[in-house]
Design a protein around this motif. Sequence first.
Motif, short mmCIF file in Angstrom:
data_model
loop_
_atom_site.label_atom_id
_atom_site.label_comp_id
_atom_site.label_asym_id
_atom_site.label_seq_id
_atom_site.Cartn_x
_atom_site.Cartn_y
_atom_site.Cartn_z
N VAL A 267 0.84 -12.82 3.59
CA VAL A 267 1.66 -11.67 3.21
C VAL A 267 3.07 -11.89 3.75
O VAL A 267 3.23 -12.26 4.92
N LEU A 268 4.07 -11.68 2.92
CA LEU A 268 5.45 -11.65 3.37
C LEU A 268 5.92 -10.20 3.35
O LEU A 268 6.04 -9.59 2.29
N ALA A 269 6.16 -9.63 4.54
CA ALA A 269 6.64 -8.26 4.67
C ALA A 269 8.13 -8.30 4.96
O ALA A 269 8.56 -8.86 5.96
N VAL A 270 8.93 -7.72 4.06
CA VAL A 270 10.38 -7.77 4.22
C VAL A 270 10.97 -6.38 4.08
O VAL A 270 10.61 -5.61 3.18
N SER A 271 11.91 -6.06 4.98
CA SER A 271 12.57 -4.77 4.95
C SER A 271 14.06 -4.94 4.63
O SER A 271 14.61 -6.04 4.71
N THR B 217 1.48 -12.54 -1.24
CA THR B 217 1.66 -11.12 -1.51
C THR B 217 2.92 -10.65 -0.80
O THR B 217 3.11 -10.92 0.38
N VAL B 218 3.79 -9.97 -1.53
CA VAL B 218 5.05 -9.49 -0.97
C VAL B 218 4.96 -7.99 -0.74
O VAL B 218 4.55 -7.24 -1.63
N ALA B 219 5.33 -7.57 0.47
CA ALA B 219 5.36 -6.16 0.84
C ALA B 219 6.81 -5.77 1.11
O ALA B 219 7.41 -6.23 2.08
N LEU B 220 7.39 -4.97 0.22
CA LEU B 220 8.75 -4.50 0.40
C LEU B 220 8.71 -3.19 1.20
O LEU B 220 8.14 -2.20 0.74
N VAL B 221 9.29 -3.22 2.38
CA VAL B 221 9.15 -2.11 3.32
C VAL B 221 10.42 -1.26 3.35
O VAL B 221 11.52 -1.77 3.53
N GLU B 222 10.24 0.05 3.17
CA GLU B 222 11.34 1.01 3.30
C GLU B 222 11.15 1.78 4.60
O GLU B 222 10.13 2.44 4.81
N GLN B 223 12.14 1.68 5.46
CA GLN B 223 12.10 2.35 6.75
C GLN B 223 12.12 3.88 6.55
O GLN B 223 12.63 4.38 5.54
N PRO B 224 11.59 4.63 7.52
CA PRO B 224 11.53 6.09 7.37
C PRO B 224 12.86 6.76 7.06
O PRO B 224 12.89 7.73 6.26
N TRP B 225 13.94 6.28 7.63
CA TRP B 225 15.24 6.93 7.36
C TRP B 225 15.61 6.81 5.89
O TRP B 225 16.18 7.74 5.30
N ARG B 226 15.23 5.71 5.30
CA ARG B 226 15.54 5.50 3.89
C ARG B 226 14.64 6.37 3.01
O ARG B 226 15.09 6.96 2.02
N VAL B 227 13.36 6.44 3.36
CA VAL B 227 12.42 7.27 2.62
C VAL B 227 12.84 8.73 2.67
O VAL B 227 12.70 9.47 1.69
N ALA B 228 13.40 9.15 3.80
CA ALA B 228 13.83 10.54 3.98
C ALA B 228 15.15 10.84 3.27
O ALA B 228 15.60 11.99 3.26
N GLY B 229 15.76 9.82 2.67
CA GLY B 229 17.00 10.04 1.92
C GLY B 229 18.26 10.09 2.76
O GLY B 229 19.31 10.51 2.28
N LYS B 230 18.17 9.63 4.00
CA LYS B 230 19.35 9.63 4.86
C LYS B 230 20.28 8.48 4.50
O LYS B 230 19.85 7.44 4.00
N LYS B 231 21.56 8.65 4.77
CA LYS B 231 22.56 7.66 4.38
C LYS B 231 22.86 6.65 5.47
O LYS B 231 23.39 5.57 5.19
N VAL B 232 22.56 7.00 6.71
CA VAL B 232 22.93 6.15 7.84
C VAL B 232 21.67 5.75 8.59
O VAL B 232 20.83 6.59 8.92
N ALA B 233 21.56 4.46 8.89
CA ALA B 233 20.40 3.97 9.62
C ALA B 233 20.45 4.44 11.07
O ALA B 233 21.52 4.57 11.66
#
Length: 228
Positions: free
Chosen positions: A45-49, A74-90
Amino acid sequence: MTETDDKTGSGRTRAYAPAPRTETVPTDAGDARITWIDAKKPWTVLAVSHGAGGGIEARDLQALAAALPAEGVTVALVEQPWRVAGKKVAPAPKTLDTGWRGLWPALAASGLPVIAGGRSAGARVACRTGAELGASAVLALSFPLHPPGKPEKSRGDELLGAGLPTLVVQGGNDPFGKPAEFPEGPYTLAEVPYGDHGFAVPKRAPLGQEEALETLVGAVSGWIAALR
């Protein structure tokens, strides 16, 4: 899952085009999201964020997701919680690490070896946490060696401290660190000529955008195959 002869973003023709599936994973930093692109007969598995300024739609992540499943990855594209929550700044690096640690069990659930990866800020997270989490290797796309114009503020210690087989893929014109600026160390460095921090190449460059992505995918594919 569908069969197609379409070109991938890397310029390769793929015969296997799996339908993505998504998974929401609760973490102490909030809900993260994984978009899985499954290989038919996966061996790793390649997990990339993503980085701090964009999401999994980044051209390099999409090119890898299009090409590698046909090669048993298998590629796993990971979205961090801040991005999932719709925030603009990490958030701060510590919070990014918390999110990555929290979703790691989902990435490793298949029992296959997992390569920890990411682009830019995501690459830093993978370097900081990969060994601790039991990753088999680290893929660092556009590693931000230093802030633009501030080479004295090096983050080379994060890269050198990864403690795992590591591939850095860097654009030749990346303002966050050109390939020649990287310190010597126990890692492999591949260059995408003329590429910027997002691996975009100028129109006047002697290679096109598809060729640049093909260079990136080829470097990653060959390196992963050598891990087998």
